[in-house]
Design a protein around this motif. Structure first.
Motif, PDB file in Angstrom:
ATOM      1  N   THR A  46       0.807  -1.228   0.000  1.00 22.35           N
ATOM      2  CA  THR A  46       0.000   0.000   0.000  1.00 22.35           C
ATOM      3  C   THR A  46       0.836   1.272   0.000  1.00 22.35           C
ATOM      4  O   THR A  46       0.279   2.369  -0.001  1.00 22.35           O
ATOM      5  N   GLY A  47       2.176   1.138   0.007  1.00 23.74           N
ATOM      6  CA  GLY A  47       3.048   2.305   0.092  1.00 23.74           C
ATOM      7  C   GLY A  47       3.053   3.144  -1.162  1.00 23.74           C
ATOM      8  O   GLY A  47       2.492   2.779  -2.194  1.00 23.74           O
ATOM      9  N   ASP A  48       3.741   4.288  -1.068  1.00 23.90           N
ATOM     10  CA  ASP A  48       3.772   5.233  -2.192  1.00 23.90           C
ATOM     11  C   ASP A  48       4.937   4.978  -3.140  1.00 23.90           C
ATOM     12  O   ASP A  48       5.191   5.781  -4.042  1.00 23.90           O
ATOM     13  N   GLY A  49       5.648   3.867  -2.925  1.00 25.09           N
ATOM     14  CA  GLY A  49       6.767   3.542  -3.806  1.00 25.09           C
ATOM     15  C   GLY A  49       8.114   3.924  -3.247  1.00 25.09           C
ATOM     16  O   GLY A  49       9.143   3.560  -3.821  1.00 25.09           O
ATOM     17  N   SER A  50       8.139   4.623  -2.125  1.00 24.19           N
ATOM     18  CA  SER A  50       9.404   4.994  -1.487  1.00 24.19           C
ATOM     19  C   SER A  50       9.821   3.881  -0.534  1.00 24.19           C
ATOM     20  O   SER A  50       9.103   3.558   0.418  1.00 24.19           O
ATOM     21  N   LEU A  51      10.982   3.286  -0.778  1.00 25.02           N
ATOM     22  CA  LEU A  51      11.460   2.184   0.050  1.00 25.02           C
ATOM     23  C   LEU A  51      11.674   2.645   1.482  1.00 25.02           C
ATOM     24  O   LEU A  51      11.312   1.951   2.433  1.00 25.02           O
ATOM     25  N   SER A  52      12.233   3.838   1.647  1.00 21.91           N
ATOM     26  CA  SER A  52      12.458   4.376   2.984  1.00 21.91           C
ATOM     27  C   SER A  52      11.140   4.620   3.712  1.00 21.91           C
ATOM     28  O   SER A  52      11.009   4.338   4.911  1.00 21.91           O
ATOM     29  N   GLY A  53      10.153   5.151   2.984  1.00 17.22           N
ATOM     30  CA  GLY A  53       8.851   5.409   3.584  1.00 17.22           C
ATOM     31  C   GLY A  53       8.165   4.128   4.019  1.00 17.22           C
ATOM     32  O   GLY A  53       7.535   4.075   5.081  1.00 17.22           O
ATOM     33  N   MET A  54       8.289   3.075   3.194  1.00 22.55           N
ATOM     34  CA  MET A  54       7.683   1.800   3.548  1.00 22.55           C
ATOM     35  C   MET A  54       8.341   1.204   4.789  1.00 22.55           C
ATOM     36  O   MET A  54       7.677   0.619   5.648  1.00 22.55           O
ATOM     37  N   MET A  55       9.654   1.348   4.907  1.00 15.23           N
ATOM     38  CA  MET A  55      10.350   0.867   6.093  1.00 15.23           C
ATOM     39  C   MET A  55       9.888   1.610   7.340  1.00 15.23           C
ATOM     40  O   MET A  55       9.702   1.008   8.401  1.00 15.23           O
ATOM     41  N   SER A  56       9.701   2.914   7.215  1.00 18.88           N
ATOM     42  CA  SER A  56       9.224   3.708   8.351  1.00 18.88           C
ATOM     43  C   SER A  56       7.836   3.251   8.780  1.00 18.88           C
ATOM     44  O   SER A  56       7.545   3.151   9.980  1.00 18.88           O
ATOM     45  N   ASP A  57       6.975   2.955   7.796  1.00 19.42           N
ATOM     46  CA  ASP A  57       5.629   2.467   8.110  1.00 19.42           C
ATOM     47  C   ASP A  57       5.699   1.121   8.831  1.00 19.42           C
ATOM     48  O   ASP A  57       4.935   0.867   9.769  1.00 19.42           O
ATOM     49  N   LEU A 122      13.110  -9.287   4.104  1.00 25.58           N
ATOM     50  CA  LEU A 122      12.029  -9.082   3.132  1.00 25.58           C
ATOM     51  C   LEU A 122      12.242  -7.807   2.328  1.00 25.58           C
ATOM     52  O   LEU A 122      12.038  -7.788   1.110  1.00 25.58           O
ATOM     53  N   TYR A 123      12.667  -6.736   2.999  1.00 26.82           N
ATOM     54  CA  TYR A 123      12.897  -5.482   2.276  1.00 26.82           C
ATOM     55  C   TYR A 123      14.111  -5.580   1.355  1.00 26.82           C
ATOM     56  O   TYR A 123      14.185  -4.870   0.340  1.00 26.82           O
ATOM     57  N   CYS A 124      15.048  -6.431   1.716  1.00 27.12           N
ATOM     58  CA  CYS A 124      16.185  -6.665   0.818  1.00 27.12           C
ATOM     59  C   CYS A 124      15.687  -7.251  -0.502  1.00 27.12           C
ATOM     60  O   CYS A 124      16.081  -6.813  -1.588  1.00 27.12           O
ATOM     61  N   ALA A 125      14.789  -8.257  -0.384  1.00 23.38           N
ATOM     62  CA  ALA A 125      14.231  -8.875  -1.593  1.00 23.38           C
ATOM     63  C   ALA A 125      13.339  -7.895  -2.347  1.00 23.38           C
ATOM     64  O   ALA A 125      13.410  -7.788  -3.586  1.00 23.38           O
ATOM     65  N   ILE A 126      12.501  -7.142  -1.606  1.00 19.79           N
ATOM     66  CA  ILE A 126      11.605  -6.172  -2.241  1.00 19.79           C
ATOM     67  C   ILE A 126      12.408  -5.088  -2.973  1.00 19.79           C
ATOM     68  O   ILE A 126      12.075  -4.687  -4.099  1.00 19.79           O
ATOM     69  N   GLY A 127      13.487  -4.625  -2.338  1.00 18.02           N
ATOM     70  CA  GLY A 127      14.308  -3.589  -2.952  1.00 18.02           C
ATOM     71  C   GLY A 127      14.987  -4.074  -4.226  1.00 18.02           C
ATOM     72  O   GLY A 127      15.009  -3.359  -5.237  1.00 18.02           O
ATOM     73  N   LYS A 128      15.535  -5.291  -4.179  1.00 17.19           N
ATOM     74  CA  LYS A 128      16.232  -5.833  -5.353  1.00 17.19           C
ATOM     75  C   LYS A 128      15.284  -6.065  -6.521  1.00 17.19           C
ATOM     76  O   LYS A 128      15.629  -5.820  -7.686  1.00 17.19           O
ATOM     77  N   ILE A 129      14.071  -6.554  -6.210  1.00 12.64           N
ATOM     78  CA  ILE A 129      13.153  -6.967  -7.270  1.00 12.64           C
ATOM     79  C   ILE A 129      12.306  -5.803  -7.789  1.00 12.64           C
ATOM     80  O   ILE A 129      12.193  -5.589  -9.001  1.00 12.64           O
ATOM     81  N   PHE A 130      11.709  -5.038  -6.866  1.00 10.53           N
ATOM     82  CA  PHE A 130      10.722  -4.044  -7.261  1.00 10.53           C
ATOM     83  C   PHE A 130      11.242  -2.608  -7.272  1.00 10.53           C
ATOM     84  O   PHE A 130      10.671  -1.751  -7.947  1.00 10.53           O
ATOM     85  N   HIS A 131      12.297  -2.328  -6.505  1.00  8.53           N
ATOM     86  CA  HIS A 131      12.816  -0.959  -6.435  1.00  8.53           C
ATOM     87  C   HIS A 131      14.345  -0.945  -6.555  1.00  8.53           C
ATOM     88  O   HIS A 131      15.043  -0.442  -5.677  1.00  8.53           O
ATOM     89  N   PRO A 132      14.875  -1.508  -7.651  1.00  9.23           N
ATOM     90  CA  PRO A 132      16.337  -1.558  -7.786  1.00  9.23           C
ATOM     91  C   PRO A 132      16.995  -0.191  -7.850  1.00  9.23           C
ATOM     92  O   PRO A 132      18.161  -0.037  -7.485  1.00  9.23           O
ATOM     93  N   ASP A 133      16.224   0.838  -8.275  1.00  5.05           N
ATOM     94  CA  ASP A 133      16.780   2.190  -8.356  1.00  5.05           C
ATOM     95  C   ASP A 133      16.992   2.804  -6.978  1.00  5.05           C
ATOM     96  O   ASP A 133      17.812   3.717  -6.819  1.00  5.05           O
ATOM     97  N   GLN A 134      16.270   2.301  -5.961  1.00  7.16           N
ATOM     98  CA  GLN A 134      16.394   2.836  -4.605  1.00  7.16           C
ATOM     99  C   GLN A 134      17.229   1.937  -3.697  1.00  7.16           C
ATOM    100  O   GLN A 134      17.586   2.342  -2.591  1.00  7.16           O
TER     101      GLN A 134
END
Length: 243
Positions: A46-57, A122-134
């Motif tokens: 449900t996040g806005d696409g910001s990896l940092s923001g999702m981690m904070s949530d 989990l965020y390591c996998a999410i970052g690599k797969i869905f947000h490689p730019d971040q």
């Protein structure tokens, strides 16, 4: 019981932890893993696409979980038949009170460390797969900002110690008038937010507000500890008086 005994304190702490969480350790670990996974995946979906923001949530959701865990320990000590059984255990009031914070520290530490491991993976996998730019490599939840988390730690300590008197105050509201309970809680909130209010009013600068906020939270934490012990003493006295 003349002297404080760490052995009795630890025995009481273990008794309460086992009755509240660890009667089935592997079940508790499984539930923690599932809940942590949910707290990680929900912001990711449900996040806005910001990896940092999702981690904070995710960290905020885990903090809510920790709050419920703390409340359950206080409830176990001051509610129903379990409370009577616990308060009749041959340990001094100070040993029971310290064990409450020791049990809280153990539960919070286990939850935060578990969430850090599972959530970070989990965020390591999410970052690599869905947000490689971040993605900049493995980022550990709750430890992302290093020593900048000290204020969050102070807030957590204040919250934990505040529950020691707020829960009994609200639970045993028949002994206190409603207006008195609200007056106490509103006064507490007013003191807590006073530095921020003064800052918004332009009466003090940001740096002074931060220093004042830390000072206020430190004083309130000490007051919480004293008030919590007093409330537990009254509760024990009520139980003994009903025997």
């Amino acid at each position: 019981m003349e002297k404080f005994s760490f052995r009795r304190m630890w025995q009481f702490c273990r008794l309460q932890l086992c009755s509240t969480y660890f009667s089935r350790p592997w079940t508790a670990v499984w539930y923690l893993a599932v809940i942590t996974g949910f707290c990680t995946l929900l912001p990711a979906i449900t996040g806005d696409g910001s990896l940092s923001g999702m981690m904070s949530d995710t960290e905020r959701l885990i903090q809510v979980l920790v709050t419920f865990m703390i409340v359950s320990l206080y409830q176990d000590l001051t509610s129903g038949d379990n409370a009577i059984d616990k308060m009749m255990v041959p340990a001094s009031l100070s040993e029971k009170y310290v064990s409450l914070f020791a049990g809280t520290a153990i539960a919070v530490t286990a939850t935060v460390l578990g969430a850090s491991v599972i959530g970070s993976a989990l965020y390591c996998a999410i970052g690599k797969i869905f947000h490689p730019d971040q993605y900049d490599g493995l980022t550990v939840l709750f430890f992302r900002n290093g020593m900048e988390n000290w204020r969050e730690i102070l807030i957590t300590c204040m919250m934990i110690t505040a529950l020691a008197w707020i829960i009994p105050l609200i639970k045993h509201k028949k002994k206190y008038r409603a207006w008195k309970i609200w007056a106490i809680l509103l006064s507490y909130a007013a003191v807590l937010f006073l530095p921020g209010i003064l800052k918004e009013a332009g009466l003090i600068h940001g740096t002074a507000a931060r220093i004042a906020s830390v000072a206020v939270m430190s004083v309130l934490t000490v007051m919480n500890v004293v008030a919590g012990y007093d409330m537990l003493a009254k509760f024990e006295s009520d139980i003994n008086g009903n025997d």
